[in-house]
Design an enzyme around this catalytic site. Structure first.
Site, PDB file in Angstrom:
ATOM      1  N   ASP A 177      64.609   0.806  74.295  1.00 54.38           N
ATOM      2  CA  ASP A 177      64.734  -0.447  73.554  1.00 54.38           C
ATOM      3  C   ASP A 177      63.984  -1.546  74.301  1.00 54.38           C
ATOM      4  O   ASP A 177      64.294  -1.856  75.460  1.00 54.38           O
ATOM      5  CB  ASP A 177      66.215  -0.810  73.401  1.00 54.38           C
TER       6      ASP A 177
ATOM      7  N   THR B 114      61.342  -5.293  68.722  1.00 52.54           N
ATOM      8  CA  THR B 114      61.144  -5.989  69.992  1.00 52.54           C
ATOM      9  C   THR B 114      59.932  -5.453  70.747  1.00 52.54           C
ATOM     10  O   THR B 114      59.154  -6.228  71.310  1.00 52.54           O
ATOM     11  CB  THR B 114      62.394  -5.868  70.873  1.00 52.54           C
ATOM     12  N   THR B 115      59.776  -4.143  70.753  1.00 57.03           N
ATOM     13  CA  THR B 115      58.617  -3.559  71.429  1.00 57.03           C
ATOM     14  C   THR B 115      57.336  -3.941  70.706  1.00 57.03           C
ATOM     15  O   THR B 115      56.318  -4.264  71.335  1.00 57.03           O
ATOM     16  CB  THR B 115      58.753  -2.035  71.509  1.00 57.03           C
TER      17      THR B 115
ATOM     18  N   ASP C 144      71.283  -2.145  66.401  1.00 53.17           N
ATOM     19  CA  ASP C 144      69.991  -2.519  65.807  1.00 53.17           C
ATOM     20  C   ASP C 144      69.913  -2.076  64.354  1.00 53.17           C
ATOM     21  O   ASP C 144      69.385  -2.799  63.498  1.00 53.17           O
ATOM     22  CB  ASP C 144      68.841  -1.889  66.603  1.00 53.17           C
TER      23      ASP C 144
END
Length: 523
Positions: free
Chosen positions: A64, A97-98, A391
């Site tokens: 994550d 997010t990545t 998530d």
């Protein structure tokens, strides 16, 4: 006339360091690129995990992006902006997010090339801002037509969790539970994410993960002889302690005989027994108390067959009240049936490796909150599973509101194609920045291809050709290989809000870094 001698004026302290101009920009860009490289290999369904070990020896294993950046000990101020981007992305939509972090790094890398070609940073910033607006147009054009039904929502949840550690339970099974949880709390005004709690407990297989129509919290019965289960239970939520009442003023009482001592002890015992009698007379089956319960009161409650829990956290007590419909009482005086809530079942079960038991309060069809009870065999497994499920809840809620777009890099290909077509009509040097933005977006599907073991250049060529010819074109991972195909048909979709947020936050972070031409640091 005597000439003046100008003495140097020192504004900064001697311990301060100052970096200006291109040197400052190069330092900030290098920091941003380094952070992006740290998470790049985690992108996609075949992304790898990172093991993070802090100074105390605590180990976190995850892929994550937000968690990785949060756990990393990052000191560089420009790199800290990358952490903030990931945190903002996670808070806003729960996923991507990545993607956002990698995109920031690529935007900075492309901007570095433009600066080498003597483009002014302001021109790059203006071009990136226009490119972000055009990218938003492209994302909107990719939204899949039709209602976002259960099948699409499950696909969104599954896509979010694919590639993350889910133990012995499949992402598809978890996706079904997540969508059920969101549907359970959804109203005409939307789904309230606060009404869904994700609780993680080790000590059982991941396949034991379940959806609880109610609330789950850690606690133990205050007395060993209390029954572990209550059916069709009346529930009281109390905000005060059940102990001998203390006066506000310090006072001493003189006891001159055994009879007076006995009378004092009996009065104290009567007060404590009175708490249990009041609850029993109101037909209370379960007591959830925010404060402490005296051991003697606990004994009387056990004799009355009442399940009782003490020192329950404020959030857990609030959840119990919301699930059961109970009032949060400040006193037992005047307790009536209207103050009580109702639960179909209240159960207390061993948690496995944890010290406290697992208390489940199931409210049934009238419950206004649900809990996803995530189980895992080890702490590392259950932590990663909790992040994945949390998530997934966020992206399902986002998909209900914003619609879905093709995943697997297809939307990114559509964005870069749209940017290149639009750049030709942009006058001035900003055109170069828009084209650089398109190149940066292309790095996302290229990274997906690399992480699946495919040739990134050949894959990118195939994606563009398929997009120009057939339309949707994404990287479909199959076993140890990857093919180019329609991601929607393969069930790989993402919320449009995730793509919008990633582009917006990445652009803001990159342009903020590019505007900096002077770094002053004080020891």
């Amino acid at each position: 006339m005597a000439s003046r001698t100008h003495q140097p004026l020192y504004v900064l302290s001697e311990d301060s360091e100052r970096t200006r101009g291109r040197a400052a920009q190069d330092s900030n860009v290098a920091a941003g690129k380094a952070v992006a490289e740290a998470v790049r290999t985690t992108l996609g369904p075949r992304g790898m995990d990172k093991m993070l070990v802090d100074s105390s020896g605590t180990v976190v294993i995850t892929n994550d992006g937000a968690t990785i950046l949060e756990e990393m000990d990052i000191d560089h101020p420009a790199a800290q902006m990358m952490v903030e981007v990931a945190e903002t992305q996670a808070e806003a939509v729960g996923d991507g997010t990545t993607t956002a972090a990698v995109l920031v790094g690529e935007l900075l890398s492309r901007a570095e090339d433009l600066l080498d070609d003597e483009l002014h940073p302001t021109v790059v910033v203006e071009g990136y801002a226009e490119a972000a607006r055009l990218a938003a147009e492209a994302i909107d054009e990719q939204v899949v037509d039709g209602d976002v039904d259960t099948a699409l929502l499950e696909a969104v949840a599954e896509s979010s969790m694919t590639g993350k550690g889910t133990g012995d339970v499949t992402a598809r099974d978890l996706a079904s539970l997540v969508v059920q949880a969101v549907d359970r709390v959804a109203t005409d005004d939307g789904a309230d994410g606060d009404a869904i709690t994700v609780q993680a407990r080790s000590g059982a297989a991941s396949s034991a993960t379940e959806l609880v129509d109610g609330v789950v919290f850690d606690d133990e019965l205050v007395h060993d002889s209390m029954p572990p289960t209550a059916e069709d239970a009346s529930v009281a939520v109390l905000e005060t302690k059940l102990e001998v009442r203390q006066g506000d003023v310090d006072a001493e009482y003189a006891i001159g005989s055994v009879d007076e001592l006995t009378a004092a002890l009996e009065a104290e015992e009567a007060e404590l027994r009175g708490y249990a009698d009041t609850l029993s007379a109101a037909d209370v089956d379960v007591l959830v108390c925010r404060k402490a319960i005296d051991d003697r009161v606990a004994g009387h409650l056990a004799d009355a067959g009442i399940l009782a829990f003490e020192s329950v956290s404020a959030s857990d007590a609030a959840d119990v009240a919301r699930v059961t419909g109970a009032s949060r009482l400040g006193t037992l005086d005047g307790l009536s049936a209207d103050d009580l809530g109702h639960a179909e079942t209240v159960t207390v079960e061993p948690a496995g490796d944890d010290d406290d038991d697992i208390v489940s309060v199931r409210g049934g069809d009238d419950s206004e909150a649900v809990t996803l009870l995530v189980r895992g065999s080890t702490e590392h497994v259950v932590d990663e599973l909790e992040r994945a499920v949390s998530d997934a809840v966020d992206v399902v809620i986002a998909a209900r509101e914003s619609g879905v777009v093709p995943g697997a890099g297809a939307t990114e290909i559509a964005i870069s194609t749209h940017l290149r077509a639009a750049a030709a009509s942009v006058e001035g040097r900003a055109q170069l920045a828009i084209e650089a933005f398109a190149d940066a977006v292309d790095a996302l599907p290229r990274t997906l291809a690399e992480n699946t073991g495919a040739d990134p250049i050949d894959t990118l060529v195939d994606l563009r050709a398929t997009h120009d010819g057939e339309g949707r074109a994404g990287i479909i991972a199959e076993g140890r290989t990857a093919t180019v195909g329609d991601p929607v048909a393969a069930g790989i979709v993402d919320p449009a809000a995730v793509k919008h947020e990633a582009v917006e936050s990445a652009t803001e972070a990159a342009t903020m870094v590019l505007r900096i031409d002077d770094v002053i640091s004080a020891e």
